[in-house]
Design an enzyme around this catalytic site. Structure first.
Site, mmCIF file in Angstrom:
data_model
loop_
_atom_site.group_PDB
_atom_site.id
_atom_site.type_symbol
_atom_site.label_atom_id
_atom_site.label_comp_id
_atom_site.label_asym_id
_atom_site.label_seq_id
_atom_site.Cartn_x
_atom_site.Cartn_y
_atom_site.Cartn_z
ATOM 1 N N GLU A 294 44.478 32.052 40.059
ATOM 2 C CA GLU A 294 45.264 31.515 40.920
ATOM 3 C C GLU A 294 45.005 31.691 42.240
ATOM 4 O O GLU A 294 45.176 32.114 43.638
ATOM 5 C CB GLU A 294 46.530 32.067 40.944
ATOM 6 C CG GLU A 294 47.642 30.969 39.662
ATOM 7 C CD GLU A 294 48.120 30.061 39.880
ATOM 8 O OE1 GLU A 294 48.920 29.691 40.812
ATOM 9 O OE2 GLU A 294 49.235 29.648 39.230
ATOM 10 N N GLU B 258 39.625 38.589 46.496
ATOM 11 C CA GLU B 258 38.498 38.370 47.139
ATOM 12 C C GLU B 258 39.172 37.642 48.207
ATOM 13 O O GLU B 258 38.786 37.626 49.684
ATOM 14 C CB GLU B 258 37.513 38.827 45.848
ATOM 15 C CG GLU B 258 37.393 39.568 45.895
ATOM 16 C CD GLU B 258 37.708 40.414 44.422
ATOM 17 O OE1 GLU B 258 37.899 39.195 44.300
ATOM 18 O OE2 GLU B 258 37.265 41.416 43.959
ATOM 19 N N GLN C 225 50.777 54.990 31.363
ATOM 20 C CA GLN C 225 50.892 56.513 31.493
ATOM 21 C C GLN C 225 52.172 57.186 31.120
ATOM 22 O O GLN C 225 51.849 58.049 30.436
ATOM 23 C CB GLN C 225 49.633 56.302 32.700
ATOM 24 C CG GLN C 225 49.617 58.142 32.838
ATOM 25 C CD GLN C 225 48.139 57.883 31.597
ATOM 26 O OE1 GLN C 225 47.311 57.242 31.445
ATOM 27 N NE2 GLN C 225 47.571 59.482 31.635
ATOM 28 N N TRP D 269 39.268 26.864 31.084
ATOM 29 C CA TRP D 269 39.660 27.692 31.618
ATOM 30 C C TRP D 269 41.374 26.995 31.640
ATOM 31 O O TRP D 269 42.216 27.681 32.748
ATOM 32 C CB TRP D 269 39.443 29.185 32.186
ATOM 33 C CG TRP D 269 38.744 29.492 32.129
ATOM 34 C CD1 TRP D 269 37.795 30.717 32.159
ATOM 35 C CD2 TRP D 269 39.665 31.145 31.242
ATOM 36 N NE1 TRP D 269 37.152 31.244 31.592
ATOM 37 C CE2 TRP D 269 38.516 31.880 30.800
ATOM 38 C CE3 TRP D 269 40.027 31.094 30.736
ATOM 39 C CZ2 TRP D 269 38.323 32.846 29.956
ATOM 40 C CZ3 TRP D 269 40.821 32.377 29.625
ATOM 41 C CH2 TRP D 269 39.541 33.193 29.365
ATOM 42 N N GLU E 97 35.444 25.092 36.568
ATOM 43 C CA GLU E 97 34.444 24.031 35.955
ATOM 44 C C GLU E 97 33.352 25.599 36.148
ATOM 45 O O GLU E 97 33.620 26.616 36.348
ATOM 46 C CB GLU E 97 33.305 23.462 36.467
ATOM 47 C CG GLU E 97 34.510 22.035 36.872
ATOM 48 C CD GLU E 97 33.419 21.116 37.832
ATOM 49 O OE1 GLU E 97 32.348 21.396 37.738
ATOM 50 O OE2 GLU E 97 34.156 20.112 37.425
ATOM 51 N N PRO E 98 32.938 25.344 34.651
ATOM 52 C CA PRO E 98 31.806 26.638 34.474
ATOM 53 C C PRO E 98 31.368 27.329 35.941
ATOM 54 O O PRO E 98 30.687 28.681 36.231
ATOM 55 C CB PRO E 98 31.009 26.038 33.705
ATOM 56 C CG PRO E 98 31.319 25.116 33.332
ATOM 57 C CD PRO E 98 32.380 24.308 33.979
HETATM 58 C C1 LIG Z 1 44.086 32.744 31.539
HETATM 59 C C2 LIG Z 1 43.542 32.100 33.010
HETATM 60 C C3 LIG Z 1 44.323 30.578 33.172
HETATM 61 C C4 LIG Z 1 43.377 29.895 33.677
HETATM 62 N N1 LIG Z 1 43.853 28.884 34.004
HETATM 63 C C5 LIG Z 1 43.271 27.776 35.164
HETATM 64 C C6 LIG Z 1 44.102 26.670 34.897
HETATM 65 O O1 LIG Z 1 44.753 26.467 34.978
HETATM 66 N N2 LIG Z 1 43.458 24.913 35.666
HETATM 67 C C7 LIG Z 1 42.083 25.829 36.342
HETATM 68 O O2 LIG Z 1 41.470 25.529 37.417
HETATM 69 N N3 LIG Z 1 41.160 27.019 36.225
HETATM 70 C C8 LIG Z 1 42.109 28.020 35.985
HETATM 71 N N4 LIG Z 1 42.127 29.273 35.586
HETATM 72 C C9 LIG Z 1 40.392 29.422 36.445
HETATM 73 C C10 LIG Z 1 40.399 30.583 37.770
HETATM 74 O O3 LIG Z 1 41.996 30.022 38.632
HETATM 75 C C11 LIG Z 1 39.243 31.142 37.831
HETATM 76 O O4 LIG Z 1 38.823 31.817 36.703
HETATM 77 C C12 LIG Z 1 39.726 31.606 39.446
HETATM 78 O O5 LIG Z 1 39.065 30.738 40.207
HETATM 79 C C13 LIG Z 1 38.211 33.170 39.440
HETATM 80 O O6 LIG Z 1 36.496 32.401 39.276
HETATM 81 P P1 LIG Z 1 35.922 33.226 38.008
HETATM 82 O O7 LIG Z 1 36.367 33.007 36.718
HETATM 83 O O8 LIG Z 1 34.702 32.216 37.613
HETATM 84 O O9 LIG Z 1 35.071 34.102 38.849
HETATM 85 P P2 LIG Z 1 34.168 33.791 40.189
HETATM 86 O O10 LIG Z 1 34.463 33.046 40.964
HETATM 87 O O11 LIG Z 1 32.961 33.843 38.990
HETATM 88 O O12 LIG Z 1 34.274 35.263 40.574
HETATM 89 C C14 LIG Z 1 33.998 36.352 40.033
HETATM 90 C C15 LIG Z 1 34.506 37.450 40.884
HETATM 91 O O13 LIG Z 1 33.290 37.834 42.280
HETATM 92 C C16 LIG Z 1 34.091 37.808 43.606
HETATM 93 N N5 LIG Z 1 34.028 36.181 44.969
HETATM 94 C C17 LIG Z 1 33.193 35.539 44.048
HETATM 95 N N6 LIG Z 1 33.333 34.751 45.576
HETATM 96 C C18 LIG Z 1 33.326 35.514 46.600
HETATM 97 C C19 LIG Z 1 33.311 35.351 48.017
HETATM 98 N N7 LIG Z 1 32.351 34.592 48.815
HETATM 99 N N8 LIG Z 1 33.462 36.560 48.430
HETATM 100 C C20 LIG Z 1 33.525 38.226 47.586
HETATM 101 N N9 LIG Z 1 34.277 37.798 46.477
HETATM 102 C C21 LIG Z 1 34.017 36.467 45.773
HETATM 103 C C22 LIG Z 1 35.307 36.653 42.762
HETATM 104 O O14 LIG Z 1 36.856 37.100 43.434
HETATM 105 C C23 LIG Z 1 35.698 37.227 41.716
HETATM 106 O O15 LIG Z 1 36.187 38.979 41.489
HETATM 107 C C24 LIG Z 1 42.118 30.062 34.370
HETATM 108 C C25 LIG Z 1 41.643 31.460 34.100
HETATM 109 C C26 LIG Z 1 42.082 32.100 33.726
HETATM 110 C C27 LIG Z 1 41.580 33.478 32.659
#
Ligand SMILES: Cc1cc2nc3c(=O)[nH]c(=O)nc-3n(C[C@H](O)[C@H](O)[C@H](O)COP(=O)(O)OP(=O)(O)OC[C@H]3O[C@@H](n4cnc5c(N)ncnc54)[C@H](O)[C@@H]3O)c2cc1C
Length: 394
Positions: free
Chosen positions: A366, A370, A339, A159, A130-131
């Site tokens: 997936e 981290e 490269q 996503w 979710e967002p």
């Molecule tokens: C192309 C694509 C396909 C996807 N498909 C699906 C799908 O089919 N179903 C679904 O449900 N989701 C899907 N997703 C969502 C995906 O699972 C999320 O993007 C992922 O879980 C990371 O969440 P976020 O992008 O909100 O990053 P955030 O949670 O905002 O994280 C941002 C950064 O902070 C780091 N971070 C956050 N918390 C911590 C912590 N406690 N300690 C250290 N580092 C931390 C993260 O590792 C990351 O580097 C998809 C995303 C993409 C881009």
């Protein structure tokens, strides 16, 4: 159980079939065309089903072929060597649909849905993120509240791969006031065409053949029979089969990484500068060797994960290790591959630019790397239990 030699010969036949399928339906020009026009390989799913690939890793008692997970990893690796998009779609049929239903579905859901998924007629999209709930997946705010015999669901998911094409959305919802208290989470298999669902596509920079969608649920009614697993235990339906999907993702990643190494090696042998092939510059030759080493390491740890799964041993730590090692190997080899090819790799006609763009996703898709490291740290005991920490500071 089959002996190792028979299994190896069965695997060789299966891989030859996979090669033949990819050569016929996904030759390099077709892969490039699909990437350019963002055409997902849904039309090829009947072939995956016909080859038995969706059912292959499931026990025979439930309609599978009983293949060990090591064989499934070989299949995923080979498919991804041709193109990641087809192996990723196969993994989504298995990991987002068949596995959760196998482990958490009731008898009626298993009898109705597993054969349909194995035949490629039913696709399930995983609607978890979710967002405000990415890495912190338990923070979902999409709510399901009781409504007579069924439920009303409102909220937003983002996503979500395949959402528009799916038959069901495996959706994690907050169910406050239910078993599990205010933090209660419950999963539902929401029919994609239920009234109150709106979807918009999310434009993105890579993985063009895996459409991503934002979903709004506005008071969507579902029957209680659409619930997957017990009320309050929804998180387990999403994470319960992670060990399998971690191995599939890592194996597919190795397939693409090997394709990138092979492409870079062929280019370095062919391309001449300063009167000699690039490979005669030791810096480039050693870089190619380092790329090979990264893929080799990733393959070793991935097939160790497959062995652990097949032996029924705990796989949480090795699953996270394999996911990290394989996805970081892919980024390493695509970065250096780019490269080595330089301008030749930057042209859209080269697969290298696609490998490089697509690779960027896997270290945060997936389950981010981290969070995988957090999982490993927990398995290694690298944390202070909360009560102890409080006692120290208090
Ligand atoms: C192309 C694509 C396909 C996807 N498909 C699906 C799908 O089919 N179903 C679904 O449900 N989701 C899907 N997703 C969502 C995906 O699972 C999320 O993007 C992922 O879980 C990371 O969440 P976020 O992008 O909100 O990053 P955030 O949670 O905002 O994280 C941002 C950064 O902070 C780091 N971070 C956050 N918390 C911590 C912590 N406690 N300690 C250290 N580092 C931390 C993260 O590792 C990351 O580097 C998809 C995303 C993409 C881009």
């Amino acid at each position: 159980m089959m002996n190792a030699m028979d299994q190896a010969s069965d695997d060789a036949m299966m891989l030859a079939t996979v090669d033949e399928f990819c050569r016929r339906h996904l030759p390099p020009d077709e892969i490039r065309r699909r990437d350019e026009v963002h055409l997902a390989p849904y039309d090829l799913v009947p072939h995956l089903a016909e080859m038995g690939l969706i059912r292959a890793g499931f026990p025979e008692e439930i309609g599978g072929l009983g293949l060990p997970w090591a064989s499934m990893c070989r299949i995923q690796e080979r498919l991804a060597y041709h193109t990641h998009s087809i192996s990723s779609l196969l993994n989504r049929y298995i990991s987002f649909g068949a596995m959760p239903i196998r482990f958490f579905g009731n008898d009626e859901q298993k009898a109705r849905l597993l054969p349909e998924i194995f035949e490629g007629r039913v696709l399930v999209a995983l609607a978890l993120s979710e967002p405000g709930a990415g890495s912190d997946a338990r923070a979902v705010t999409t709510r399901a509240v009781r409504d007579g015999d069924g439920w009303r669901i409102s909220g937003r998911k983002t996503w979500i791969s395949d959402a528009d094409q799916a038959d069901y959305l495996l959706t994690l919802c907050r169910t406050p006031g239910e078993a599990g208290g205010p933090k209660s989470l419950t999963s539902f298999l929401i029919p994609r065409h239920a009234a109150g669902i709106a979807m918009t596509p999310i434009p993105k920079i890579g993985n063009n053949c895996m459409p991503s969608w934002d979903i709004g649920f506005d008071n969507v009614h579902v029957a209680d029979s659409d619930r997957l697993g017990p009320v309050g235990e929804g998180f387990a339906t999403i994470t319960g089969s992670l060990r399998y999907s971690r191995a599939s993702v890592a194996a597919a990643t190795i397939g693409t990484a090997q394709a990138a190494v092979d492409l870079a090696s062929a280019h370095a042998l062919e391309r001449q500068q300063f009167g000699r092939p690039l490979v005669e510059f030791q810096v480039l030759k050693h870089r190619l060797v380092d790329m090979h080493i990264e893929v080799r390491k990733a393959r070793l740890v991935t097939y160790e994960l497959a062995r652990v799964i097949d032996a029924g041993e705990p796989a949480e730590e090795i699953g996270a290790v394999a996911k990290i090692v394989a996805t970081e190997a892919l980024q390493y080899v695509t970065n250096h591959g780019m490269q080595i090819l330089a301008s030749a790799g930057y042209a859209t006609e080269s697969p290298m630019q696609r490998y490089w763009r697509d690779a960027r996703l896997y270290s945060f898709g997936e389950g981010t790397n981290e969070i995988q490291r957090e999982i490993i740290a927990r398995q290694l005991g690298l944390f202070v239990p909360r009560e102890k920490g409080l006692a120290k500071t208090g």
